[in-house]
Design an enzyme around this catalytic site. Structure first.
Site, PDB file in Angstrom:
ATOM      1  N   SER A  77       0.844  -1.216  -0.327  1.00  0.00           N
ATOM      2  CA  SER A  77       0.098  -0.076   0.089  1.00  0.00           C
ATOM      3  C   SER A  77       0.756   1.297   0.135  1.00  0.00           C
ATOM      4  CB  SER A  77      -1.118  -0.076   1.458  1.00  0.00           C
ATOM      5  OG  SER A  77      -0.258   0.119   2.466  1.00  0.00           O
ATOM      6  N   GLY A  78       1.987   1.392  -0.383  1.00  0.00           N
ATOM      7  CA  GLY A  78       3.048   2.249  -0.486  1.00  0.00           C
ATOM      8  C   GLY A  78       2.455   3.226  -1.703  1.00  0.00           C
ATOM      9  N   GLY A  81       1.476   0.782  -4.932  1.00  0.00           N
ATOM     10  CA  GLY A  81       0.361   0.158  -4.733  1.00  0.00           C
ATOM     11  C   GLY A  81      -0.849   0.759  -4.769  1.00  0.00           C
ATOM     12  N   HIS A  91      22.519   5.973   1.602  1.00  0.00           N
ATOM     13  CA  HIS A  91      22.463   7.442   1.743  1.00  0.00           C
ATOM     14  C   HIS A  91      23.434   8.148   2.666  1.00  0.00           C
ATOM     15  CE1 HIS A  91      20.438  11.358   2.350  1.00  0.00           C
ATOM     16  NE2 HIS A  91      19.634  10.983   1.755  1.00  0.00           N
ATOM     17  N   ARG A 113      24.786  10.193  -4.841  1.00  0.00           N
ATOM     18  CA  ARG A 113      24.680   9.635  -3.389  1.00  0.00           C
ATOM     19  C   ARG A 113      25.936   8.667  -3.455  1.00  0.00           C
ATOM     20  NH1 ARG A 113      18.418   8.585  -2.237  1.00  0.00           N
ATOM     21  NH2 ARG A 113      17.977  11.048  -1.860  1.00  0.00           N
ATOM     22  N   ARG A 150      20.298   5.205  -7.970  1.00  0.00           N
ATOM     23  CA  ARG A 150      19.263   6.218  -7.850  1.00  0.00           C
ATOM     24  C   ARG A 150      19.397   7.637  -7.736  1.00  0.00           C
ATOM     25  NH1 ARG A 150      14.834   7.819  -3.817  1.00  0.00           N
ATOM     26  NH2 ARG A 150      16.375   7.123  -2.408  1.00  0.00           N
ATOM     27  N   LEU A 206      10.066   7.764  -5.637  1.00  0.00           N
ATOM     28  CA  LEU A 206       8.446   8.258  -5.527  1.00  0.00           C
ATOM     29  C   LEU A 206       8.029   8.230  -6.897  1.00  0.00           C
ATOM     30  CD1 LEU A 206       8.384  10.625  -2.657  1.00  0.00           C
ATOM     31  CD2 LEU A 206       7.532   8.234  -2.641  1.00  0.00           C
TER      32      LEU A 206
HETATM   33  C1  LIG Z   1      13.676   7.456   5.365  1.00  0.00           C
HETATM   34  C2  LIG Z   1      13.659   7.564   3.688  1.00  0.00           C
HETATM   35  C3  LIG Z   1      13.265   8.718   3.157  1.00  0.00           C
HETATM   36  C4  LIG Z   1      13.018   8.608   1.576  1.00  0.00           C
HETATM   37  N1  LIG Z   1      12.749   9.776   0.817  1.00  0.00           N
HETATM   38  C5  LIG Z   1      12.701   9.695  -0.641  1.00  0.00           C
HETATM   39  C6  LIG Z   1      12.338  10.780  -1.081  1.00  0.00           C
HETATM   40  O1  LIG Z   1      12.636  12.073  -0.573  1.00  0.00           O
HETATM   41  N2  LIG Z   1      12.294  10.773  -2.491  1.00  0.00           N
HETATM   42  C7  LIG Z   1      11.895   9.535  -3.061  1.00  0.00           C
HETATM   43  O2  LIG Z   1      11.628   9.637  -4.410  1.00  0.00           O
HETATM   44  N3  LIG Z   1      12.180   8.669  -2.394  1.00  0.00           N
HETATM   45  C8  LIG Z   1      12.465   8.591  -1.049  1.00  0.00           C
HETATM   46  N4  LIG Z   1      12.703   7.419  -0.442  1.00  0.00           N
HETATM   47  C9  LIG Z   1      12.436   6.155  -1.132  1.00  0.00           C
HETATM   48  C10 LIG Z   1      10.917   5.749  -1.333  1.00  0.00           C
HETATM   49  O3  LIG Z   1      10.397   6.130  -0.004  1.00  0.00           O
HETATM   50  C11 LIG Z   1      10.556   4.549  -1.403  1.00  0.00           C
HETATM   51  O4  LIG Z   1      11.388   3.870  -2.399  1.00  0.00           O
HETATM   52  C12 LIG Z   1       9.042   4.238  -1.882  1.00  0.00           C
HETATM   53  O5  LIG Z   1       8.298   4.857  -0.997  1.00  0.00           O
HETATM   54  C13 LIG Z   1       8.596   2.913  -1.908  1.00  0.00           C
HETATM   55  O6  LIG Z   1       7.377   2.644  -2.260  1.00  0.00           O
HETATM   56  P1  LIG Z   1       6.667   1.360  -2.535  1.00  0.00           P
HETATM   57  O7  LIG Z   1       5.051   1.674  -3.023  1.00  0.00           O
HETATM   58  O8  LIG Z   1       7.469   0.637  -3.615  1.00  0.00           O
HETATM   59  O9  LIG Z   1       6.851   0.491  -1.219  1.00  0.00           O
HETATM   60  P2  LIG Z   1       6.646   0.962   0.359  1.00  0.00           P
HETATM   61  O10 LIG Z   1       6.113   2.333   0.529  1.00  0.00           O
HETATM   62  O11 LIG Z   1       7.840   0.338   0.856  1.00  0.00           O
HETATM   63  O12 LIG Z   1       5.315  -0.098   0.791  1.00  0.00           O
HETATM   64  C14 LIG Z   1       5.452  -1.376   0.763  1.00  0.00           C
HETATM   65  C15 LIG Z   1       4.061  -2.138   0.985  1.00  0.00           C
HETATM   66  O13 LIG Z   1       4.278  -3.455   0.822  1.00  0.00           O
HETATM   67  C16 LIG Z   1       3.548  -4.112   1.979  1.00  0.00           C
HETATM   68  N5  LIG Z   1       4.263  -5.435   2.263  1.00  0.00           N
HETATM   69  C17 LIG Z   1       5.712  -5.837   2.156  1.00  0.00           C
HETATM   70  N6  LIG Z   1       5.750  -7.234   2.253  1.00  0.00           N
HETATM   71  C18 LIG Z   1       4.564  -7.593   2.397  1.00  0.00           C
HETATM   72  C19 LIG Z   1       3.978  -8.893   2.757  1.00  0.00           C
HETATM   73  N7  LIG Z   1       4.707 -10.046   2.784  1.00  0.00           N
HETATM   74  N8  LIG Z   1       2.712  -9.006   2.782  1.00  0.00           N
HETATM   75  C20 LIG Z   1       1.716  -8.234   2.775  1.00  0.00           C
HETATM   76  N9  LIG Z   1       2.124  -6.773   2.524  1.00  0.00           N
HETATM   77  C21 LIG Z   1       3.668  -6.668   2.417  1.00  0.00           C
HETATM   78  C22 LIG Z   1       3.693  -3.179   2.961  1.00  0.00           C
HETATM   79  O14 LIG Z   1       2.791  -3.409   4.154  1.00  0.00           O
HETATM   80  C23 LIG Z   1       3.652  -1.782   2.455  1.00  0.00           C
HETATM   81  O15 LIG Z   1       2.441  -1.629   2.479  1.00  0.00           O
HETATM   82  C24 LIG Z   1      12.884   7.440   1.038  1.00  0.00           C
HETATM   83  C25 LIG Z   1      13.093   6.092   1.735  1.00  0.00           C
HETATM   84  C26 LIG Z   1      13.341   6.355   3.073  1.00  0.00           C
HETATM   85  C27 LIG Z   1      13.440   5.030   3.850  1.00  0.00           C
END
Ligand SMILES: Cc1cc2nc3c(=O)[nH]c(=O)nc-3n(C[C@H](O)[C@H](O)[C@H](O)COP(=O)(O)OP(=O)(O)OC[C@H]3O[C@@H](n4cnc5c(N)ncnc54)[C@H](O)[C@@H]3O)c2cc1C
Ligand code: SF4
Ligand code: SF4
Ligand code: FES
Lengths: 529, 232
Positions: free
Chosen positions: A10-11, A14, A225, A262, A357, A363
Site C-alpha cells: 500500500s505504498g 500500490g 544514503h 549519492r 538512484r 517516488l
Molecule cells: C527515510 C526515507 C526517505 C526517503 N525519501 C525519499 C524521497 O524524498 N524521495 C523519493 O523519491 N524516495 C524517497 N525514499 C524512497 C521511497 O520512499 C521508497 O522507495 C518508496 O516509498 C517505496 O514505495 P513502494 O510503494 O514501492 O513500497 P513501500 O512504501 O515500501 O510499501 C510496501 C508495502 O508492501 C507491504 N508489504 C511488504 N511485504 C508484505 C507482505 N509479505 N505481505 C503483505 N504486505 C507486504 C507493506 O505493508 C507496504 O504496504 C525514501 C526512503 C526512506 C526510507
C-alpha cells in the site's frame, strides 16, 4: 473476498495502481501487512521528481548519468515524461505540494542539474500517501490490512493469486485474482538498525517472487544514503544539502561536493570515517527561520534521536543503507517473467535507476509504474476456478509445523549478528573473500532456521511468528543479493568492489537470478541498448 | 541505569493483566519495547514502524496520555496502556477506526481547476500532516456515549478537503459531518492537546460548525433556540 486485481503493498506504487485500476473498472483488493498508511512511503521527505519546466531531456540525462550505464534509456524516457502529468493529477486530487506563489515549489536534490523535486515541506511521502489513501477510499478500493503474503499461487507458469496469513487469526487463506501486482517495497532493512528503512522492510515480495520462479535482477545495487544520524540511522534528508547544507569533517573542512550523486558522497564520507575522522552535517548558516519553514522534520528528528539542535550545532552523520535499485525483473512491456504477475515500485526493476538512484526518483517510479501497470493488469480477464490450490494446502501445513519446531537458537541474536555482518562486508565497500564469508553465514543461518522456532505460542496476532517469516525471507533475499555482489567483479554506481575498483565493459548489463527447485541460478545479460 | 514500567497487556484468551518490565530511560519507549521482545518476553505485542513519528503505527497511552512510542522516552513507574475507544487486538495493538473516514467522506469530492498559492496551502498545511495515529480518537470523551461519533481526525480531514480551493463540492462535505459529527463534540480540546503533529481538530470542528450554519444547519443541541424559527 472476490477481486479482479490483487495488489500486495500500500505504498505509493500500490495505491496508485489501485486507484487507476479501480477507475478503469476493476475490483481491487490491496493487501498489506500493516495498515495502509503505515507503509515506508510515509518516510520519504525530500520530494518527487518531475520536469515541470518541460525539460524532460534534462531529467532523462541526469537519471541516465547516475545510472552508470544500467538505466534503460527507453524506460527512463517513458517514466520521466509521464512525471509532469501525474504531478498534475496528484495536485488535482488534493496533494498539498508546497508552493512558490501559485506554482508547485521544487528543490534541488543530489545529481540533478536543476531543481526538480516537488515537495510538501519535508513530509512529502507522508502527505502523498495520505492523499492517495483518501482517493483510494473515495473510488472504492478494498483494503485487507494485517495480512501477510506468504507465497504466490502458480499453476503452469501462471500466477493465480497468493496465499495470505491473517495475522489476527493466525489462519492461512488463499486470495485469487485475474492479475497480481507486487508493490511490496525494497529490502534495505536487511542491514537492520544500520538502515534508514522502516522495521520489516526486508523484501518479502521479492522473496515470494523468487520462490515462485520469477526472475529478479540488479540486486547488488544497494544505495547508501550519505546522511543518516550517526547513532540511530534516522535519515536526514538530502533536502538539507539541496538547500545549501555542508558536509565537514572534525577539522571543519569540506571534503566533497555535497550535491554529487549519492554513491560518490557516501563513499567520500566513508573514506573520512575510515581515516578516523568524524563527519558532520552543517546547516547552521541556513538560519532558524529557514530550517523551521523548510526542514522542520529534520530539526525535530535530530533533537529527539541525537539530542542535537542543528540550528546551533553540528550534526554527526554516517552513510546508511537506504534503497535497493534491483528487484523483480520487469520488461519494457511491463511484464515479469511470470504470466499474471506484475511488479511496481521499489520491489520492481524496470531499469529506471540502473546502478544508482537519484533522490526523488523512487517516488516517481512508484507513481508511474503503478499508473502504467494498472492498464496492463486491467486487461487480464481470465478468472481461475475457485478450488483450493496446492500452495494453499502446503502453506497451511507449513504454518502448523512452524509451531512444532524447537526454539533452541535465539533468532533475534542471530538476526542482529547477520545484520552487522552484512553491513560491514556487503555494504558500501565490498571484496571477494568477505562476500564469500557472508554467504557462508547466510547459509548456516538457513540451516539453523529449523531450530529458531517460535517462543510465542499463540495463534492470535503473533508478531513472533511475523518476525520468523520476515527473517526467513530476509535470508532468502540476502542470499540472492550477496551472490549478485560476488558475481559482479567490477565497480559501478552503488556497487563498489575494493578488489575490482574499475568499471568494466563486459559487465555492462544485468545479473538475473531465479530459483529452480529451490536452487539459485544466475545469468548475465548484456544490456539491450 | 534501569527503571521499571508497567505494561497493560491483553489477550483474548487471558483477558487483561499488568506486567512489570525493566527498561532503559535513555531509549525511546519503542526501542525499549523491542528490547523487551527480543531479550525478555517474546510474547509482548505492540505496533511498530518508521521509528520517526511519521507512520502513525505506534500510538499508546503513557500515564493516561496518548503518545507515540517512538518519540517518547520512559521514566520510572510509567504505566503504558493501549489506546482506548478502539477495538483491542492484543496487548498494545488496537484496530484503527479508519472506517470513520468513509462516513465523513474525508476526500476530494469534485476536483476543480483552481489557482493554489502559498496561502491556500498554508490553510491546510497542518491538517494534511495527520498520520492517523488515533491519539485524538483515544483521547475523545464522546465515544463513551456515542460509539458512532465520527471523531476528531475524520472531522479534521473533512474540514481540510472542504476548504481546499481545488474542491468544487462543499455541501456534500457538510452533509456528511452533521450526523454523529460536529454537533456531538463537547469542544473539550483533548484531541488538540494530544496530537503529535500539532493538528487542532477542535478548532477545525468549530470552523465546520460555522460552515454548517452557513449552509442552513443548526446545532440540534440548542433545541431550536438558535434562530427562533425566523429567517435571517
Ligand atoms: C527515510 C526515507 C526517505 C526517503 N525519501 C525519499 C524521497 O524524498 N524521495 C523519493 O523519491 N524516495 C524517497 N525514499 C524512497 C521511497 O520512499 C521508497 O522507495 C518508496 O516509498 C517505496 O514505495 P513502494 O510503494 O514501492 O513500497 P513501500 O512504501 O515500501 O510499501 C510496501 C508495502 O508492501 C507491504 N508489504 C511488504 N511485504 C508484505 C507482505 N509479505 N505481505 C503483505 N504486505 C507486504 C507493506 O505493508 C507496504 O504496504 C525514501 C526512503 C526512506 C526510507
Ligand atoms: S474537542 Fe471534540 S472531538 Fe476533540 S476530544 Fe473533545 S469532544 Fe472529542
Ligand atoms: S489528528 Fe493528530 S492525533 Fe489525530 S490521528 Fe491525526 S495525527 Fe493522530
Ligand atoms: S513507529 Fe511510526 S509513528 Fe512511531
Amino acid at each position: 473476498m472476490d477481486s479482479d486485481l490483487l495488489i500486495v503493498g500500500s505504498g505509493v506504487a500500490g495505491l496508485t495502481a489501485a486507484i487507476r485500476a479501480r477507475e478503469l473498472g476493476c475490483k481491487v483488493l490491496v493487501v498489506s501487512k500493516e495498515y495502509p498508511t503505515q507503509a515506508q512511503t510515509t518516510m520519504a521527505q525530500g520530494g518527487i521528481n518531475a520536469a515541470l519546466d518541460g525539460d524532460i531531456e534534462g531529467h532523462v540525462a541526469d537519471t541516465l548519468k547516475a545510472g552508470g550505464g544500467l538505466a534503460d534509456p527507453v524506460m527512463v524516457e517513458r517514466i520521466c515524461s509521464k512525471g509532469p502529468e501525474l504531478i498534475a493529477w496528484l495536485d488535482r486530487i488534493g496533494m498539498p505540494f508546497s508552493r512558490i506563489q501559485d506554482r508547485i515549489a521544487q528543490r534541488s536534490l543530489g545529481g540533478a542539474s536543476s531543481p526538480r523535486a516537488c515537495y510538501a515541506q519535508d513530509y512529502t511521502g507522508l502527505k502523498l500517501l495520505q492523499t492517495l489513501y483518501d482517493r483510494a477510499r473515495s473510488v472504492g478500493v478494498h483494503f485487507l490490512p494485517n495480512h501477510y503474503l506468504l507465497n504466490l499461487i502458480v499453476e503452469e507458469g501462471r500466477v493465480l493469486g497468493g496465499t495470505l496469513l491473517d495475522l489476527e487469526r493466525g489462519a492461512v487463506r488463499q486470495q485469487l485474482a485475474k492479475a497480481t501486482i507486487l508493490a511490496t517495497g525494497g529490502f534495505a532493512r536487511i542491514y537492520g538498525n544500520a538502515s534508514t528503512n522502516r522495521y520489516g522492510v526486508v523484501g518479502e515480495g521479492l522473496g515470494a517472487a523468487l520462490r515462485a520462479g520469477a526472475r529478479v535482477s540488479d540486486l547488488e545495487f544497494v544505495q547508501f544514503h550519505p546522511t543518516a544520524l550517526a547513532g540511530s540511522a534516522i535519515l536526514i534528508s538530502e533536502a538539507a544539502r539541496g538547500a545549501g547544507g555542508w558536509l565537514v569533517n572534525g577539522e571543519g573542512e569540506r571534503f566533497v561536493d555535497e550535491l554529487a550523486t549519492r554513491d560518490q558522497v557516501a563513499r567520500a564520507i566513508y573514506q573520512q570515517l575510515e581515516e578516523g575522522q568524524r563527519v558532520y552535517l552543517d546547516i547552521r548558516h541556513l538560519g532558524e527561520d529557514f530550517i523551521d519553514t523548510h526542514l522542520p522534520q529534520e530539526r525535530r528528528l535530530a533533537l529527539l534521536h541525537a539530542g542535537i539542535d542543528p540550528v546551533h550545532e553540528l550534526l554527526p552523520i554516517r552513510p546508511a543503507p537506504h534503497y535497493t535499485m534491483g528487484g523483480i525483473d520487469v520488461a519494457r512491456d511491463w511484464t515479469t517473467s511470470l504470466e499474471g504477475l506484475f511488479a511496481i515500485g521499489e520491489c520492481a526493476n524496470p531499469k529506471f535507476h540502473g546502478a544508482n538512484r537519484l533522490g526523488g526518483n523512487s517516488l516517481l517510479e512508484g507513481l508511474v509504474t503503478g499508473w502504467e501497470v494498472a492498464y496492463e493488469a486491467a486487461q487480464c480477464q481470465e478468472a481461475s476456478p475457485a478450488i483450493e490450490y496446492k500452495q494453499t494446502v502446503k502453506d497451511r501445513a507449513f504454518l502448523q509445523k512452524l509451531f512444532d519446531i524447537p526454539a533452541t537458537i535465539d533468532r533475534f541474536q542471530r538476526r542482529s549478528f547477520l545484520e552487522r555482518v552484512l553491513y560491514h562486508n556487503a555494504g558500501l565497500v565490498r571484496e571477494e573473500q568477505a562476500l564469500k564469508g557472508v554467504l557462508a553465514t547466510i547459509r548456516q543461518h538457513q540451516q539453523e532456521l529449523s531450530l529458531m522456532g517460535l517462543r510465542d505460542r499463540s495463534w492470535h496476532y503473533n508478531t513472533d511468528l511475523l518476525h520468523f517469516l520476515e527473517y526467513g525471507n530476509m535470508l532468502e533475499v540476502a542470499e540472492a543479493a550477496v551472490v549478485a555482489m560476488e558475481q559482479r567483479k567490477e565497480s559501478r554506481g552503488a556497487h563498489y568492489r575494493q578488489d575490482y575498483p574499475e568499471t568494466r565493459k563486459e559487465f555492462q548489463g544485468h545479473l538475473l537470478l531465479w530459483k529452480e527447485e529451490g536452487v539459485l541460478h544466475t545469468q548475465f545479460r548484456q544490456r539491450e541498448w | 541505569m534501569q527503571v521499571k514500567i508497567q505494561i497493560a497487556r491483553y489477550h483474548p484468551a487471558q483477558g487483561r493483566f499488568l506486567q512489570v518490565y525493566e527498561v532503559d530511560p535513555d531509549k525511546t519507549l519503542l526501542e525499549n519495547l523491542i528490547a523487551i521482545k527480543e531479550g525478555v518476553d517474546p510474547t509482548l505485542t505492540f505496533p511498530l514502524g518508521c521509528r520517526s513519528g511519521v507512520c502513525g503505527s505506534c500510538g499508546v497511552r503513557v500515564n493516561g496520555r496518548e503518545r507515540l512510542a517512538c518519540t517518547t522516552k520512559v521514566a520510572d513507574g510509567d504505566l503504558i496502556e493501549p489506546l482506548t475507544s478502539l477495538e483491542p487486538i492484543r496487548d498494545l495493538v488496537v484496530r484503527p477506526a479508519v472506517e470513520s473516514l468513509d462516513r465523513a467522506k474525508a476526500w476530494m469530492l469534485k476536483p476543480q481547476e483552481a489557482a493554489v498559492d502559498e496561502e491556500a496551502i498554508r490553510q491546510i498545511e497542518v491538517q494534511t500532516g495527520c498520520i492517523l495515529c488515533q491519539s485524538c480518537y483515544s483521547s475523545c470523551p464522546v465515544f463513551q456515549e456515542d460509539p458512532d461519533f465520527l471523531g476528531p481526525f475524520a472531522l479534521s480531514r473533512a474540514y481540510r478537503y472542504l476548504v481546499d480551493r481545488r474542491e468544487g463540492e462543499k455541501r456534500e462535505h457538510i452533509e456528511a459531518v452533521v450526523d454523529h459529527g460536529i454537533w456531538s463534540c463537547t469542544l473539550c480540546g483533548n484531541c488538540t492537546q494530544v496530537c503529535p503533529m500539532g493538528i487542532d481538530p477542535k478548532g477545525d470542528i468549530l470552523l465546520l460548525q460555522s460552515w454548517a450554519t452557513r449552509f442552513g444547519y443548526s446545532n440540534p443541541n440548542l433545541g431550536g433556540f438558535g434562530s427562533f424559527g425566523l429567517e435571517f
